[in-house]
Design a protein around this motif. Structure first.
Motif, mmCIF file in Angstrom:
data_model
loop_
_atom_site.group_PDB
_atom_site.id
_atom_site.type_symbol
_atom_site.label_atom_id
_atom_site.label_comp_id
_atom_site.label_asym_id
_atom_site.label_seq_id
_atom_site.Cartn_x
_atom_site.Cartn_y
_atom_site.Cartn_z
ATOM 1 N N GLN A 191 -5.615 -2.684 -16.073
ATOM 2 C CA GLN A 191 -5.648 -1.259 -16.379
ATOM 3 C C GLN A 191 -5.911 -1.077 -17.865
ATOM 4 O O GLN A 191 -4.995 -1.244 -18.691
ATOM 5 C CB GLN A 191 -4.329 -0.597 -15.977
ATOM 6 N N LYS A 214 -6.588 4.402 -18.704
ATOM 7 C CA LYS A 214 -7.543 4.456 -17.598
ATOM 8 C C LYS A 214 -6.912 3.995 -16.284
ATOM 9 O O LYS A 214 -5.707 3.773 -16.217
ATOM 10 C CB LYS A 214 -8.770 3.608 -17.944
ATOM 11 N N GLY A 215 -7.738 3.890 -15.263
ATOM 12 C CA GLY A 215 -7.244 3.561 -13.934
ATOM 13 C C GLY A 215 -7.154 2.073 -13.656
ATOM 14 O O GLY A 215 -7.400 1.230 -14.519
ATOM 15 N N LEU A 216 -6.804 1.761 -12.408
ATOM 16 C CA LEU A 216 -6.586 0.393 -11.979
ATOM 17 C C LEU A 216 -7.888 -0.240 -11.494
ATOM 18 O O LEU A 216 -8.704 0.410 -10.843
ATOM 19 C CB LEU A 216 -5.560 0.373 -10.838
ATOM 20 N N GLN A 234 5.417 -6.951 -14.149
ATOM 21 C CA GLN A 234 5.649 -5.846 -15.081
ATOM 22 C C GLN A 234 4.408 -5.511 -15.885
ATOM 23 O O GLN A 234 4.306 -4.426 -16.462
ATOM 24 C CB GLN A 234 6.795 -6.192 -16.035
ATOM 25 N N TYR A 265 -1.909 -7.017 -14.561
ATOM 26 C CA TYR A 265 -0.804 -7.160 -13.624
ATOM 27 C C TYR A 265 -1.120 -8.278 -12.628
ATOM 28 O O TYR A 265 -2.260 -8.376 -12.145
ATOM 29 C CB TYR A 265 -0.612 -5.880 -12.800
ATOM 30 N N VAL A 286 -10.594 -5.145 -2.567
ATOM 31 C CA VAL A 286 -9.977 -3.835 -2.602
ATOM 32 C C VAL A 286 -10.573 -2.978 -3.700
ATOM 33 O O VAL A 286 -11.140 -3.460 -4.670
ATOM 34 C CB VAL A 286 -8.446 -3.932 -2.792
ATOM 35 N N ALA A 335 4.803 -0.467 -14.028
ATOM 36 C CA ALA A 335 3.864 -0.925 -13.011
ATOM 37 C C ALA A 335 3.822 0.071 -11.857
ATOM 38 O O ALA A 335 4.796 0.799 -11.619
ATOM 39 C CB ALA A 335 4.296 -2.297 -12.490
ATOM 40 N N PRO A 336 2.708 0.133 -11.159
ATOM 41 C CA PRO A 336 2.645 1.019 -9.986
ATOM 42 C C PRO A 336 3.673 0.622 -8.924
ATOM 43 O O PRO A 336 4.100 -0.535 -8.861
ATOM 44 C CB PRO A 336 1.221 0.805 -9.474
ATOM 45 N N TYR A 346 -2.409 6.781 -7.371
ATOM 46 C CA TYR A 346 -3.661 6.095 -7.066
ATOM 47 C C TYR A 346 -3.751 5.788 -5.572
ATOM 48 O O TYR A 346 -2.785 5.294 -4.977
ATOM 49 C CB TYR A 346 -3.757 4.765 -7.826
ATOM 50 N N PHE A 372 -9.689 0.848 -5.916
ATOM 51 C CA PHE A 372 -8.739 1.898 -6.243
ATOM 52 C C PHE A 372 -9.481 3.192 -6.566
ATOM 53 O O PHE A 372 -10.591 3.164 -7.117
ATOM 54 C CB PHE A 372 -7.899 1.517 -7.469
ATOM 55 N N GLY A 373 -8.851 4.305 -6.242
ATOM 56 C CA GLY A 373 -9.351 5.582 -6.707
ATOM 57 C C GLY A 373 -9.096 5.719 -8.203
ATOM 58 O O GLY A 373 -8.368 4.929 -8.793
ATOM 59 N N GLY A 374 -9.693 6.732 -8.788
ATOM 60 C CA GLY A 374 -9.576 6.916 -10.226
ATOM 61 C C GLY A 374 -8.232 7.421 -10.706
ATOM 62 O O GLY A 374 -7.959 7.414 -11.916
ATOM 63 N N TRP A 406 -9.163 -3.874 -9.549
ATOM 64 C CA TRP A 406 -8.876 -5.176 -8.942
ATOM 65 C C TRP A 406 -9.812 -6.222 -9.535
ATOM 66 O O TRP A 406 -11.018 -6.023 -9.582
ATOM 67 C CB TRP A 406 -9.040 -5.086 -7.423
ATOM 68 N N TRP A 432 4.569 -6.089 -7.678
ATOM 69 C CA TRP A 432 3.787 -6.142 -8.911
ATOM 70 C C TRP A 432 4.608 -6.825 -10.008
ATOM 71 O O TRP A 432 5.840 -6.695 -10.048
ATOM 72 C CB TRP A 432 3.463 -4.727 -9.399
ATOM 73 N N ILE A 452 -4.777 -7.506 -11.191
ATOM 74 C CA ILE A 452 -5.244 -6.132 -11.311
ATOM 75 C C ILE A 452 -5.083 -5.740 -12.771
ATOM 76 O O ILE A 452 -4.078 -6.095 -13.385
ATOM 77 C CB ILE A 452 -4.425 -5.197 -10.404
#
Lengths: 118, 110
Positions: free
Chosen positions: A40, A44-46, A110, A95, B99, B42-43, B86, B101-103, A48, A108, A38
């Motif tokens: 990022q 910004k966002g994640l 690091q 990640y 999968v 990390a999330p 998220y 993910f949302g923003g 996959w 996850w 994954i």
């Protein structure tokens, strides 16, 4: 306790191939679960990228499929990511993670920042 | 491509209740998951299977689902809950592990 640790170059030149490895401890990859990547981009966002099942089957994000290869080395209990023909848009924290349909992404790494720049 | 839609930001005062929504056409058929991410980290999974809470996650975190919207609720918000959140689900085909993910939603504790 399951632990994941990414490793690989932090700087990759445009048009080259990004290569990362994820070492897993505390759980045998061949025992189950999906093992994925994954990313990022900064601020910004994640997103996959793709995953490999413990059986070796691979699944890739359709938007990246033509450039992604994920493989597993069960003897070393690690899995790897290769992303070809990188551009600045591939600059991101990458990640590695363990996930399943029932538990989501429960472990996850690091994260490791990979910058694409000449 | 399939998308999960979250509000960019939510603000609440300490002790109040924060609600973060996530909308997607396939959510009635797929489980949703929620992650908390603090800067430089990390999330962390805080809700799985729409409403289940992993061990170690405080009881003030809860999840619910209604139609095409899932909601993460944080009751009695604390300063330490300030983070990005998220949602995640399978893509519209329902084929795991494709999968999405949302923003992300930035939760600000005033």
């Amino acid at each position: 306790q399951v632990q994941l640790q990414e490793s690989g170059p932090g700087l990759v030149k445009p048009s080259e191939t990004l290569s990362l490895t994820c070492a897993v401890s505390g759980y045998s990859i061949s025992s189950g679960y999906y093992w994925g990547w994954i990313r990022q981009p900064p601020g910004k966002g994640l997103e996959w990228i793709g995953s490999i099942y413990h059986s070796g089957s691979t699944y890739y994000n359709p938007s990246l499929k033509s450039r992604v290869t994920i493989s597993v080395d069960t003897s070393k209990n690690q899995f790897s990511l290769k992303l070809s023909s990188v551009t600045a848009a591939d600059t991101a924290v990458y990640y590695c993670a363990r996930h399943s349909t029932g538990l989501g992404v429960d472990y996850w790494g690091q994260g490791t920042l990979v910058t694409v720049s000449s | 491509s399939y998308e999960l839609t979250q509000p960019p930001s939510v603000s609440v005062s300490p002790g109040q209740t924060a609600r973060i929504t996530c909308s997607g056409d396939a959510l009635p058929k797929q489980y949703a998951y929620w992650y908390q991410q603090k800067p430089g980290q990390a999330p962390v999974l805080v809700i799985y299977k729409d409403s289940e809470r992993p061990s170690g996650i405080p009881e003030r975190f809860s999840g619910s689902s209604s139609g095409t919207t899932v909601t993460l609720t944080i009751s009695g918000v604390q300063a330490e809950d300030e983070a990005d959140y998220y949602c995640q689900s399978a893509d519209s085909s329902g084929t795991y592990p494709y999968v999405v993910f949302g923003g992300g939603t930035k939760l600000t504790v005033l």
